[in-house]
Design a protein around this motif. Sequence first.
Motif, mmCIF file in Angstrom:
data_model
loop_
_atom_site.group_PDB
_atom_site.id
_atom_site.type_symbol
_atom_site.label_atom_id
_atom_site.label_comp_id
_atom_site.label_asym_id
_atom_site.label_seq_id
_atom_site.Cartn_x
_atom_site.Cartn_y
_atom_site.Cartn_z
ATOM 1 N N LEU A 1 19.346 58.369 10.135
ATOM 2 C CA LEU A 1 20.112 59.622 10.040
ATOM 3 C C LEU A 1 19.372 60.685 9.221
ATOM 4 O O LEU A 1 19.286 61.840 9.657
ATOM 5 C CB LEU A 1 21.517 59.353 9.499
ATOM 6 C CG LEU A 1 22.408 58.531 10.475
ATOM 7 C CD1 LEU A 1 23.783 58.280 9.875
ATOM 8 C CD2 LEU A 1 22.533 59.205 11.829
ATOM 9 N N PRO A 2 18.770 60.334 8.070
ATOM 10 C CA PRO A 2 17.923 61.331 7.395
ATOM 11 C C PRO A 2 16.744 61.800 8.268
ATOM 12 O O PRO A 2 16.370 62.978 8.231
ATOM 13 C CB PRO A 2 17.414 60.598 6.147
ATOM 14 C CG PRO A 2 18.441 59.551 5.882
ATOM 15 C CD PRO A 2 18.980 59.147 7.224
ATOM 16 N N ALA B 1 21.256 64.387 19.805
ATOM 17 C CA ALA B 1 22.674 64.023 19.666
ATOM 18 C C ALA B 1 22.892 62.587 20.168
ATOM 19 O O ALA B 1 23.671 61.820 19.575
ATOM 20 C CB ALA B 1 23.539 65.004 20.446
ATOM 21 N N ALA B 2 22.176 62.233 21.222
ATOM 22 C CA ALA B 2 22.295 60.865 21.754
ATOM 23 C C ALA B 2 21.738 59.848 20.758
ATOM 24 O O ALA B 2 22.305 58.763 20.561
ATOM 25 C CB ALA B 2 21.567 60.765 23.091
ATOM 26 N N ALA C 1 22.678 55.707 16.687
ATOM 27 C CA ALA C 1 22.441 55.233 15.313
ATOM 28 C C ALA C 1 23.752 55.047 14.564
ATOM 29 O O ALA C 1 23.928 54.071 13.824
ATOM 30 C CB ALA C 1 21.547 56.226 14.570
ATOM 31 N N GLN C 2 24.679 55.985 14.770
ATOM 32 C CA GLN C 2 25.968 55.866 14.078
ATOM 33 C C GLN C 2 26.742 54.648 14.573
ATOM 34 O O GLN C 2 27.367 53.936 13.785
ATOM 35 C CB GLN C 2 26.786 57.151 14.268
ATOM 36 C CG GLN C 2 26.252 58.279 13.394
ATOM 37 C CD GLN C 2 26.871 59.627 13.710
ATOM 38 O OE1 GLN C 2 27.335 59.863 14.817
ATOM 39 N NE2 GLN C 2 26.854 60.533 12.732
ATOM 40 N N ALA C 3 26.688 54.397 15.877
ATOM 41 C CA ALA C 3 27.382 53.228 16.426
ATOM 42 C C ALA C 3 26.790 51.937 15.853
ATOM 43 O O ALA C 3 27.522 51.012 15.474
ATOM 44 C CB ALA C 3 27.278 53.228 17.950
ATOM 45 N N LEU C 4 25.465 51.890 15.765
ATOM 46 C CA LEU C 4 24.810 50.691 15.214
ATOM 47 C C LEU C 4 25.115 50.549 13.726
ATOM 48 O O LEU C 4 25.364 49.443 13.238
ATOM 49 C CB LEU C 4 23.299 50.781 15.412
ATOM 50 C CG LEU C 4 22.793 50.471 16.807
ATOM 51 C CD1 LEU C 4 21.378 50.968 16.982
ATOM 52 C CD2 LEU C 4 22.870 48.975 17.079
ATOM 53 N N GLY C 5 25.099 51.688 13.019
ATOM 54 C CA GLY C 5 25.399 51.659 11.586
ATOM 55 C C GLY C 5 26.803 51.156 11.336
ATOM 56 O O GLY C 5 27.045 50.335 10.441
ATOM 57 N N ALA C 6 27.724 51.606 12.174
ATOM 58 C CA ALA C 6 29.115 51.179 12.022
ATOM 59 C C ALA C 6 29.254 49.685 12.289
ATOM 60 O O ALA C 6 29.959 48.970 11.569
ATOM 61 C CB ALA C 6 29.995 51.969 12.977
ATOM 62 N N SER C 7 28.540 49.197 13.301
ATOM 63 C CA SER C 7 28.677 47.779 13.624
ATOM 64 C C SER C 7 28.049 46.913 12.538
ATOM 65 O O SER C 7 28.525 45.828 12.237
ATOM 66 C CB SER C 7 28.072 47.464 14.992
ATOM 67 O OG SER C 7 26.680 47.548 14.930
ATOM 68 N N HIS C 8 26.954 47.428 11.916
ATOM 69 C CA HIS C 8 26.350 46.656 10.822
ATOM 70 C C HIS C 8 27.254 46.644 9.596
ATOM 71 O O HIS C 8 27.369 45.643 8.907
ATOM 72 C CB HIS C 8 24.981 47.233 10.466
ATOM 73 C CG HIS C 8 23.898 46.619 11.264
ATOM 74 N ND1 HIS C 8 23.026 45.694 10.760
ATOM 75 C CD2 HIS C 8 23.572 46.774 12.571
ATOM 76 C CE1 HIS C 8 22.205 45.305 11.713
ATOM 77 N NE2 HIS C 8 22.506 45.948 12.819
ATOM 78 N N PHE D 1 13.619 45.927 16.348
ATOM 79 C CA PHE D 1 14.823 45.329 15.764
ATOM 80 C C PHE D 1 15.892 45.034 16.820
ATOM 81 O O PHE D 1 16.994 44.599 16.476
ATOM 82 C CB PHE D 1 15.397 46.257 14.685
ATOM 83 C CG PHE D 1 14.482 46.408 13.504
ATOM 84 C CD1 PHE D 1 14.182 45.311 12.708
ATOM 85 C CD2 PHE D 1 13.889 47.621 13.203
ATOM 86 C CE1 PHE D 1 13.317 45.429 11.634
ATOM 87 C CE2 PHE D 1 13.030 47.751 12.130
ATOM 88 C CZ PHE D 1 12.739 46.656 11.344
ATOM 89 N N GLY D 2 15.587 45.303 18.079
ATOM 90 C CA GLY D 2 16.532 44.996 19.153
ATOM 91 C C GLY D 2 17.595 46.061 19.360
ATOM 92 O O GLY D 2 18.591 45.806 20.044
ATOM 93 N N PHE D 3 17.386 47.265 18.811
ATOM 94 C CA PHE D 3 18.360 48.346 18.989
ATOM 95 C C PHE D 3 17.967 49.134 20.248
ATOM 96 O O PHE D 3 17.404 50.238 20.173
ATOM 97 C CB PHE D 3 18.376 49.269 17.768
ATOM 98 C CG PHE D 3 18.628 48.565 16.461
ATOM 99 C CD1 PHE D 3 19.518 47.490 16.379
ATOM 100 C CD2 PHE D 3 17.998 48.978 15.297
ATOM 101 C CE1 PHE D 3 19.758 46.844 15.165
ATOM 102 C CE2 PHE D 3 18.230 48.334 14.078
ATOM 103 C CZ PHE D 3 19.103 47.266 14.018
#
Lengths: 132, 124
Positions: free
Chosen positions: B33-34, B108-109, B114-121, B71-73
Amino acid sequence: MSRRSLQSVLYVDDEPDIREVVELSLTLAADLKVDSCGSGEQAIKMLATLRPDMVLLDAMMPGLDGPATLARMRADPRLAGIPVVFLTAKALPAEIQRFLALGAVAIIPKPFDALRLAEQVQTIWNGLADAG
Amino acid sequence: MRDKPPDTAAFHRSAELQHQMEQIGARFLDRVLPDLDAMEELLAELGAGNASAAAALEMVAHRIRGSSAIFGFSMLSEAAGAIEALLASVQLHGDPVVAMPAIAEGMAAVRSAAQALGASHTAR
């Protein structure tokens, strides 16, 4: 020719997380001595004293990028003999041909499998020994 | 015939590596995100006429693409890869400024992935 076993590697990549992954992968799986740095400029400085068996080099880095770092190494008689492997996401056929033409001994495309990286590096090293 | 005994040392090394990879991957996500904020600034520079911002943007997109794939993202990697490919193409054959809306859409995509992955982590 019988080359001694692979013992030490210098890994050059501007992405700190990937440096950490590569260091872990090669030390845990193959017990190699792994040094790393974040730029081609740093690599050239470190190589003056480190003299690793092999250099793993990212291609796209700010400043002195992978190909330019390899060119500097090949121009320096003290470093010219160190095998260089590109570890890069720039692995289209034309890019691979370019890296090999510059003097890289092999290319490992990113994304790589961290669990298999040590085996890939070892296979490349063994191939160099077989080629004499 | 007896089965070959499992290589427990190799198994433990592999488990240790996977565990550490998850931790490094989480730290990588914290930095995306940064990185995107930095990309927003570079995009503004591009719009203000600094043509070299296109190469810097491509470099950041390239880094996110390569690292996230390790990392598999995969969604994050694909989104960043689309920006990288677009920037590489317009630097060769077009005008990066004209491509700014598409670059912004791609960013934006990336942010969304990244936000979805961050939330799941965070939820683990």
